[in-house]
Design a protein around this motif. Structure first.
Motif: not given
Length: 130
Positions: A94, A97, A99-100
């Protein structure tokens, strides 16, 4: 926990893997492992603080130790909170940057379709019970 282990009954390894695993996926797996190890020792009248008692458990009751270990380790990967490194990887991603998935997204997209079949297979092959 070890002193009250007699109230747990004599759970077979096939039950211990799932009970340990379900708690390990919602709690950190190390304290969960130690709690169930202490319970197994207490049920046999042994003490977790005595090295000889722990060695006796591992030597004479290895299926219990294996079930507790597999439950804690494999199921611990079922959520972000089950294993500390899961949270660290999510935080690093995170911050970078990347995406999870959300908490529930991780469970639905990865834990259920990939981890649950592995746990069922291990449970069936080694403990003869899903």
């Amino acid at each position: 926990m070890g002193r009250r282990a007699d109230r747990l009954g004599s759970d077979p390894p096939s039950k211990l893997i799932w009970v340990t695993g379900l708690l390990s996926s919602t709690l950190d797996n190390v304290p969960t492992y130690l709690t169930f190890l202490a319970a197994a020792l207490g049920r046999l009248g042994l003490d977790i603080e005595q090295t000889s008692d722990v060695l006796q458990l591992v030597t004479n009751h290895s299926p219990l130790v294996v079930a507790i270990s597999i439950g804690a380790v494999f199921f611990g990967a079922g959520t972000y909170i089950g294993d500390g490194p899961n949270l660290m990887v999510k935080a690093i991603c995170e911050e970078s940057k990347v995406t999870t998935p959300s908490f529930l997204g991780y469970i639905v997209k990865y834990a259920i379709p990939f981890l649950l079949p592995v746990c069922l297979l291990i449970s069936f092959l080694f403990f003869r019970c899903p």
